[in-house]
Design an enzyme around this catalytic site. Structure first.
Site, mmCIF file in Angstrom:
data_model
loop_
_atom_site.group_PDB
_atom_site.id
_atom_site.type_symbol
_atom_site.label_atom_id
_atom_site.label_comp_id
_atom_site.label_asym_id
_atom_site.label_seq_id
_atom_site.Cartn_x
_atom_site.Cartn_y
_atom_site.Cartn_z
ATOM 1 N N ASP A 8 -11.103 -28.442 20.512
ATOM 2 C CA ASP A 8 -11.383 -27.710 19.320
ATOM 3 C C ASP A 8 -11.987 -26.399 19.525
ATOM 4 O O ASP A 8 -12.050 -25.927 20.869
ATOM 5 C CB ASP A 8 -11.940 -28.597 18.115
ATOM 6 C CG ASP A 8 -13.437 -28.486 18.459
ATOM 7 O OD1 ASP A 8 -13.956 -28.067 19.531
ATOM 8 O OD2 ASP A 8 -14.325 -28.753 17.488
ATOM 9 N N CYS A 65 -15.049 -31.033 22.704
ATOM 10 C CA CYS A 65 -15.535 -30.175 21.325
ATOM 11 C C CYS A 65 -16.990 -29.871 21.471
ATOM 12 O O CYS A 65 -17.452 -29.877 22.589
ATOM 13 C CB CYS A 65 -15.178 -31.348 20.189
ATOM 14 S SG CYS A 65 -16.237 -32.585 20.140
ATOM 15 N N THR A 67 -19.773 -31.497 20.844
ATOM 16 C CA THR A 67 -20.402 -32.594 21.391
ATOM 17 C C THR A 67 -19.739 -33.556 22.197
ATOM 18 O O THR A 67 -20.100 -34.326 22.989
ATOM 19 C CB THR A 67 -21.228 -33.467 20.416
ATOM 20 O OG1 THR A 67 -20.057 -33.834 19.335
ATOM 21 C CG2 THR A 67 -22.227 -32.583 19.493
ATOM 22 N N HIS A 98 -16.861 -50.234 33.834
ATOM 23 C CA HIS A 98 -17.198 -51.199 33.054
ATOM 24 C C HIS A 98 -15.961 -51.391 31.768
ATOM 25 O O HIS A 98 -15.708 -52.369 31.371
ATOM 26 C CB HIS A 98 -18.450 -51.050 32.435
ATOM 27 C CG HIS A 98 -19.529 -51.379 33.417
ATOM 28 N ND1 HIS A 98 -20.761 -51.755 33.027
ATOM 29 C CD2 HIS A 98 -19.310 -51.520 34.628
ATOM 30 C CE1 HIS A 98 -21.285 -52.177 33.953
ATOM 31 N NE2 HIS A 98 -20.681 -51.930 35.084
ATOM 32 N N HIS A 133 -15.872 -57.847 33.566
ATOM 33 C CA HIS A 133 -15.369 -56.568 32.768
ATOM 34 C C HIS A 133 -14.131 -56.729 32.014
ATOM 35 O O HIS A 133 -13.728 -56.130 30.941
ATOM 36 C CB HIS A 133 -15.904 -55.104 33.199
ATOM 37 C CG HIS A 133 -17.001 -55.126 34.046
ATOM 38 N ND1 HIS A 133 -18.176 -54.821 33.372
ATOM 39 C CD2 HIS A 133 -17.296 -54.734 35.095
ATOM 40 C CE1 HIS A 133 -19.140 -54.555 34.210
ATOM 41 N NE2 HIS A 133 -18.498 -54.753 35.442
HETATM 42 C C1 RB5 Z 1 -17.474 -28.364 15.304
HETATM 43 O O1 RB5 Z 1 -18.386 -27.633 14.665
HETATM 44 C C2 RB5 Z 1 -18.127 -29.606 15.668
HETATM 45 O O2 RB5 Z 1 -18.249 -30.282 14.604
HETATM 46 C C3 RB5 Z 1 -17.285 -30.487 16.659
HETATM 47 O O3 RB5 Z 1 -16.929 -29.164 17.777
HETATM 48 C C4 RB5 Z 1 -17.771 -31.583 17.330
HETATM 49 O O4 RB5 Z 1 -18.924 -31.454 18.154
HETATM 50 C C5 RB5 Z 1 -17.598 -32.701 16.492
HETATM 51 O O5 RB5 Z 1 -17.821 -33.840 16.840
#
Ligand code: RB5
Length: 145
Positions: A8, A65, A67, A98, A133
């Site tokens: 993203d 993204c 996180t 695993h 596994h």
């Molecule tokens: C975008 O702001 C953020 O929510 C996205 O990149 C991601 O971290 C979502 O899990």
């Protein structure tokens, strides 16, 4: 190997760099976008990569993204996908060994590019362990039915 990759806006910069990194290693990289860091919705891009892997158009998926969490949640909605959010090398090794993960999701905001490169190296070079596994992964996949 054929690898489908997307991000993203929060993962865009690292997605571009990681696509280059993988291509330089000789992998066939399918970049599913986006083409800029304009704001987008991560589930749209998770779906593109997850379908590539689930349909056999790519062997592996990489999603970036902010996180890595949202990408993993979204990709795991597609049948056949085992997406794991990896924040260090050991997570990547264990996700393969695993969990037989076929999609790795990465954080573009909390993990440095060089660490994500090491995570990709580990993910792509670690074999599934099988044995005890295998039955557990089969049980995970049976939850789709
Ligand atoms: C975008 O702001 C953020 O929510 C996205 O990149 C991601 O971290 C979502 O899990």
């Amino acid at each position: 190997m054929k690898i489908s990759i997307a991000s993203d806006h929060a993962g865009f910069e690292q997605k571009e760099a990681l696509a280059d990194y993988l291509a330089k290693q000789g992998h066939e990289v399918v970049d599913r976008g986006p083409d800029s860091d304009d704001r987008v919705d991560y589930p749209d891009f998770a779906a593109l990569v997850a379908h590539d892997v689930a349909d056999g158009a790519a062997e592996w998926g990489v999603l970036v993204c902010g996180t890595g969490i949202g990408m993993a949640v979204a990709a795991n909605k597609i049948h056949g996908i085992r997406a794991v959010n990896c924040i260090n090398v050991q997570f990547a090794q264990l996700a393969r060994e695993h969990n037989n993960a076929n999609v790795v999701t990465l954080s573009g905001r909390f993990v440095e590019l060089e660490e994500n490169e090491r995570i990709l190296d580990a993910f792509l070079s670690t074999e599934f362990g099988g044995g005890r596994h295998a039955g557990r992964v089969e049980k995970i996949m049976a939850l789709e039915n």
